[in-house]
Scaffold this motif. Structure first.
Motif, PDB file in Angstrom:
ATOM      1  N   MET A  72       0.869  -1.164   0.000  1.00 30.73           N
ATOM      2  CA  MET A  72       0.000   0.000   0.000  1.00 30.73           C
ATOM      3  C   MET A  72       0.914   1.224   0.000  1.00 30.73           C
ATOM      4  SD  MET A  72      -3.075   1.093  -0.137  1.00 30.73           S
ATOM      5  CE  MET A  72      -4.050  -0.332   0.288  1.00 30.73           C
ATOM      6  N   ILE A  73       1.308   1.647  -1.190  1.00 32.21           N
ATOM      7  CA  ILE A  73       2.273   2.732  -1.329  1.00 32.21           C
ATOM      8  C   ILE A  73       1.668   4.028  -0.807  1.00 32.21           C
ATOM      9  CG2 ILE A  73       3.612   4.088  -2.986  1.00 32.21           C
ATOM     10  CD1 ILE A  73       3.733   1.547  -4.718  1.00 32.21           C
ATOM     11  N   ALA A  74       2.393   4.667   0.091  1.00 30.99           N
ATOM     12  CA  ALA A  74       1.919   5.923   0.687  1.00 30.99           C
ATOM     13  C   ALA A  74       2.258   7.119  -0.197  1.00 30.99           C
ATOM     14  CB  ALA A  74       2.534   6.110   2.080  1.00 30.99           C
ATOM     15  N   GLY A  75       3.329   7.013  -0.971  1.00 29.99           N
ATOM     16  CA  GLY A  75       3.715   8.111  -1.837  1.00 29.99           C
ATOM     17  C   GLY A  75       4.707   7.660  -2.881  1.00 29.99           C
ATOM     18  N   ALA A  76       4.582   8.241  -4.070  1.00 27.31           N
ATOM     19  CA  ALA A  76       5.529   7.990  -5.148  1.00 27.31           C
ATOM     20  C   ALA A  76       5.699   9.295  -5.909  1.00 27.31           C
ATOM     21  CB  ALA A  76       5.040   6.893  -6.078  1.00 27.31           C
ATOM     22  N   LYS A  77       6.936   9.774  -5.986  1.00 32.85           N
ATOM     23  CA  LYS A  77       7.225  11.018  -6.686  1.00 32.85           C
ATOM     24  C   LYS A  77       8.283  10.745  -7.733  1.00 32.85           C
ATOM     25  CE  LYS A  77       8.826  15.718  -6.122  1.00 32.85           C
ATOM     26  NZ  LYS A  77       9.618  16.633  -5.321  1.00 32.85           N
ATOM     27  N   VAL A  78       8.031  11.190  -8.953  1.00 31.82           N
ATOM     28  CA  VAL A  78       8.964  11.025 -10.056  1.00 31.82           C
ATOM     29  C   VAL A  78       9.409  12.414 -10.494  1.00 31.82           C
ATOM     30  CG1 VAL A  78       9.297  10.133 -12.395  1.00 31.82           C
ATOM     31  CG2 VAL A  78       7.805   8.902 -10.790  1.00 31.82           C
ATOM     32  N   ASP A  79      10.700  12.677 -10.368  1.00 28.03           N
ATOM     33  CA  ASP A  79      11.270  13.958 -10.769  1.00 28.03           C
ATOM     34  C   ASP A  79      12.194  13.710 -11.948  1.00 28.03           C
ATOM     35  OD1 ASP A  79      11.813  16.774 -10.431  1.00 28.03           O
ATOM     36  OD2 ASP A  79      13.782  16.188  -9.677  1.00 28.03           O
ATOM     37  N   ILE A  80      12.046  14.510 -13.004  1.00 28.14           N
ATOM     38  CA  ILE A  80      12.871  14.346 -14.197  1.00 28.14           C
ATOM     39  C   ILE A  80      13.510  15.691 -14.520  1.00 28.14           C
ATOM     40  CG2 ILE A  80      12.938  13.607 -16.603  1.00 28.14           C
ATOM     41  CD1 ILE A  80      10.258  12.112 -16.049  1.00 28.14           C
ATOM     42  N   GLN A  81      14.845  15.690 -14.598  1.00 29.25           N
ATOM     43  CA  GLN A  81      15.596  16.919 -14.846  1.00 29.25           C
ATOM     44  C   GLN A  81      16.665  16.675 -15.904  1.00 29.25           C
ATOM     45  OE1 GLN A  81      14.957  19.859 -13.271  1.00 29.25           O
ATOM     46  NE2 GLN A  81      13.312  18.876 -12.123  1.00 29.25           N
ATOM     47  N   ALA A  82      16.881  17.681 -16.749  1.00 27.05           N
ATOM     48  CA  ALA A  82      18.019  17.642 -17.665  1.00 27.05           C
ATOM     49  C   ALA A  82      19.279  17.896 -16.839  1.00 27.05           C
ATOM     50  CB  ALA A  82      17.869  18.701 -18.746  1.00 27.05           C
ATOM     51  N   ILE A  83      20.267  17.022 -16.996  1.00 26.14           N
ATOM     52  CA  ILE A  83      21.520  17.191 -16.247  1.00 26.14           C
ATOM     53  C   ILE A  83      22.693  17.541 -17.162  1.00 26.14           C
ATOM     54  CG2 ILE A  83      20.809  15.794 -14.277  1.00 26.14           C
ATOM     55  CD1 ILE A  83      22.514  13.488 -15.490  1.00 26.14           C
ATOM     56  N   SER A  84      22.438  17.532 -18.450  1.00 22.97           N
ATOM     57  CA  SER A  84      23.426  17.970 -19.437  1.00 22.97           C
ATOM     58  C   SER A  84      22.656  18.247 -20.725  1.00 22.97           C
ATOM     59  CB  SER A  84      24.497  16.887 -19.662  1.00 22.97           C
ATOM     60  OG  SER A  84      23.979  15.827 -20.434  1.00 22.97           O
ATOM     61  N   ALA A  85      23.372  18.550 -21.789  1.00 29.56           N
ATOM     62  CA  ALA A  85      22.718  18.820 -23.071  1.00 29.56           C
ATOM     63  C   ALA A  85      22.167  17.563 -23.726  1.00 29.56           C
ATOM     64  CB  ALA A  85      23.700  19.508 -24.016  1.00 29.56           C
ATOM     65  N   THR A  86      22.537  16.390 -23.158  1.00 26.89           N
ATOM     66  CA  THR A  86      22.110  15.120 -23.769  1.00 26.89           C
ATOM     67  C   THR A  86      21.505  14.133 -22.777  1.00 26.89           C
ATOM     68  OG1 THR A  86      24.319  14.169 -23.491  1.00 26.89           O
ATOM     69  CG2 THR A  86      23.866  15.286 -25.603  1.00 26.89           C
ATOM     70  N   GLU A  87      21.341  14.533 -21.515  1.00 26.48           N
ATOM     71  CA  GLU A  87      20.890  13.557 -20.517  1.00 26.48           C
ATOM     72  C   GLU A  87      19.736  14.066 -19.667  1.00 26.48           C
ATOM     73  OE1 GLU A  87      24.735  10.994 -19.206  1.00 26.48           O
ATOM     74  OE2 GLU A  87      24.699  13.078 -18.506  1.00 26.48           O
ATOM     75  N   LEU A  88      18.798  13.162 -19.449  1.00 24.87           N
ATOM     76  CA  LEU A  88      17.733  13.366 -18.476  1.00 24.87           C
ATOM     77  C   LEU A  88      17.978  12.426 -17.308  1.00 24.87           C
ATOM     78  CD1 LEU A  88      14.465  13.480 -20.629  1.00 24.87           C
ATOM     79  CD2 LEU A  88      15.460  15.366 -19.327  1.00 24.87           C
ATOM     80  N   ARG A  89      17.839  12.950 -16.095  1.00 25.69           N
ATOM     81  CA  ARG A  89      17.959  12.122 -14.892  1.00 25.69           C
ATOM     82  C   ARG A  89      16.575  11.972 -14.292  1.00 25.69           C
ATOM     83  NH1 ARG A  89      18.900  12.961  -9.218  1.00 25.69           N
ATOM     84  NH2 ARG A  89      20.035  11.210  -8.342  1.00 25.69           N
ATOM     85  N   ILE A  90      16.172  10.738 -14.126  1.00 31.06           N
ATOM     86  CA  ILE A  90      14.902  10.407 -13.484  1.00 31.06           C
ATOM     87  C   ILE A  90      15.216   9.993 -12.061  1.00 31.06           C
ATOM     88  CG2 ILE A  90      12.917   8.847 -13.504  1.00 31.06           C
ATOM     89  CD1 ILE A  90      13.684   8.461 -16.591  1.00 31.06           C
ATOM     90  N   GLU A  91      14.590  10.642 -11.095  1.00 28.58           N
ATOM     91  CA  GLU A  91      14.751  10.254  -9.698  1.00 28.58           C
ATOM     92  C   GLU A  91      13.377   9.962  -9.131  1.00 28.58           C
ATOM     93  OE1 GLU A  91      17.613  12.143  -6.858  1.00 28.58           O
ATOM     94  OE2 GLU A  91      15.759  12.551  -5.755  1.00 28.58           O
ATOM     95  N   VAL A  92      13.258   8.792  -8.525  1.00 31.94           N
ATOM     96  CA  VAL A  92      11.984   8.349  -7.961  1.00 31.94           C
ATOM     97  C   VAL A  92      12.131   8.155  -6.463  1.00 31.94           C
ATOM     98  CG1 VAL A  92      10.219   6.545  -7.980  1.00 31.94           C
ATOM     99  CG2 VAL A  92      11.363   7.186 -10.111  1.00 31.94           C
ATOM    100  N   ARG A  93      11.176   8.684  -5.719  1.00 30.40           N
ATOM    101  CA  ARG A  93      11.123   8.517  -4.261  1.00 30.40           C
ATOM    102  C   ARG A  93       9.791   7.837  -3.930  1.00 30.40           C
ATOM    103  NH1 ARG A  93      13.515  11.648   0.046  1.00 30.40           N
ATOM    104  NH2 ARG A  93      14.483  12.794  -1.638  1.00 30.40           N
ATOM    105  N   CYS A  94       9.869   6.671  -3.309  1.00 30.91           N
ATOM    106  CA  CYS A  94       8.672   5.933  -2.902  1.00 30.91           C
ATOM    107  C   CYS A  94       8.672   5.752  -1.391  1.00 30.91           C
ATOM    108  CB  CYS A  94       8.622   4.556  -3.575  1.00 30.91           C
ATOM    109  SG  CYS A  94       8.347   4.611  -5.343  1.00 30.91           S
ATOM    110  N   LYS A  95       7.480   5.850  -0.803  1.00 27.99           N
ATOM    111  CA  LYS A  95       7.337   5.695   0.646  1.00 27.99           C
ATOM    112  C   LYS A  95       6.222   4.705   0.951  1.00 27.99           C
ATOM    113  CE  LYS A  95       8.704  10.427   1.783  1.00 27.99           C
ATOM    114  NZ  LYS A  95       8.300  11.656   2.491  1.00 27.99           N
ATOM    115  N   VAL A  96       6.403   4.012   2.099  1.00 29.40           N
ATOM    116  CA  VAL A  96       5.407   3.045   2.537  1.00 29.40           C
ATOM    117  C   VAL A  96       5.574   2.835   4.043  1.00 29.40           C
ATOM    118  CG1 VAL A  96       6.835   0.967   2.195  1.00 29.40           C
ATOM    119  CG2 VAL A  96       4.353   0.807   1.914  1.00 29.40           C
ATOM    120  N   ALA A  97       4.509   2.439   4.697  1.00 28.13           N
ATOM    121  CA  ALA A  97       4.575   1.912   6.062  1.00 28.13           C
ATOM    122  C   ALA A  97       4.127   0.462   5.941  1.00 28.13           C
ATOM    123  CB  ALA A  97       3.678   2.702   7.009  1.00 28.13           C
ATOM    124  N   ASP A  98       5.077  -0.449   6.012  1.00 28.14           N
ATOM    125  CA  ASP A  98       4.753  -1.854   5.751  1.00 28.14           C
ATOM    126  C   ASP A  98       5.810  -2.759   6.378  1.00 28.14           C
ATOM    127  OD1 ASP A  98       3.576  -4.212   4.539  1.00 28.14           O
ATOM    128  OD2 ASP A  98       2.828  -2.908   2.961  1.00 28.14           O
TER     129      ASP A  98
END
Length: 156
Positions: free
Chosen positions: A79-105
């Motif tokens: 039962m996922i309490a939270g999921a956040k997906v952040d996508i940022q350009a980190i150079s002229a040719t790269e996207l960085r996807i960072e995902v943070r997931c939270k749960v009480a389980d």
């Protein structure tokens, strides 16, 4: 160290977590998508004819986190309490996807974060492959996890 998904005979099994304590747990994972500079510009300026690539990838990542237990055979439904997906350009040719997931389980949420990062990256590839078939997806990795019996962990 014993593999928890194998029984004493070496057969696959789902780990019994029924006796474990419910604790707050969090995991952060990433993926890097490398592409041509023009492809990245098209994405970040919102000029792709298929629509908002980044919004679609964020939604796909969240959906993937929620469905991880259906995709990875030994994962427990959480039962996922939270999921956040952040996508940022980190150079002229790269996207960085960072995902943070939270749960009480009773079990960790690392696989959900890793799956979300992977699917978000694949969604970017899918939406942009017509203009850049040479895109690559890499550096899919766990960056951090907190909570649970094994404690906290950070990538170096």
């Amino acid at each position: 160290m014993d593999l928890t998904h194998l029984d004493e005979k070496g057969q696959a099994r789902m780990v019994d977590v029924s006796e474990k304590d419910v604790t707050k747990r969090e995991a952060i994972a990433q993926a890097i998508v490398t592409m041509l500079p023009n492809t990245l510009t098209m994405i970040t300026e919102g000029k792709h004819k298929k629509g908002d690539v980044l919004a679609t990838a964020r939604i796909a990542g969240i959906q993937a986190a929620k469905k991880t237990w259906e995709l990875i055979p030994m994962c427990h439904p959480l039962m996922i309490a939270g999921a956040k997906v952040d996508i940022q350009a980190i150079s002229a040719t790269e996207l960085r996807i960072e995902v943070r997931c939270k749960v009480a389980d009773r079990t960790g949420i690392e696989m959900e974060a890793l799956t979300a990062a992977s699917i978000a990256a694949l969604t970017i590839y899918d939406m942009c492959k017509a203009v850049d078939k040479g895109m690559t997806i890499g550096e899919i990795k766990l960056l951090k996890k907190t909570g649970g019996k094994s404690g906290d962990w950070n990538a170096e």
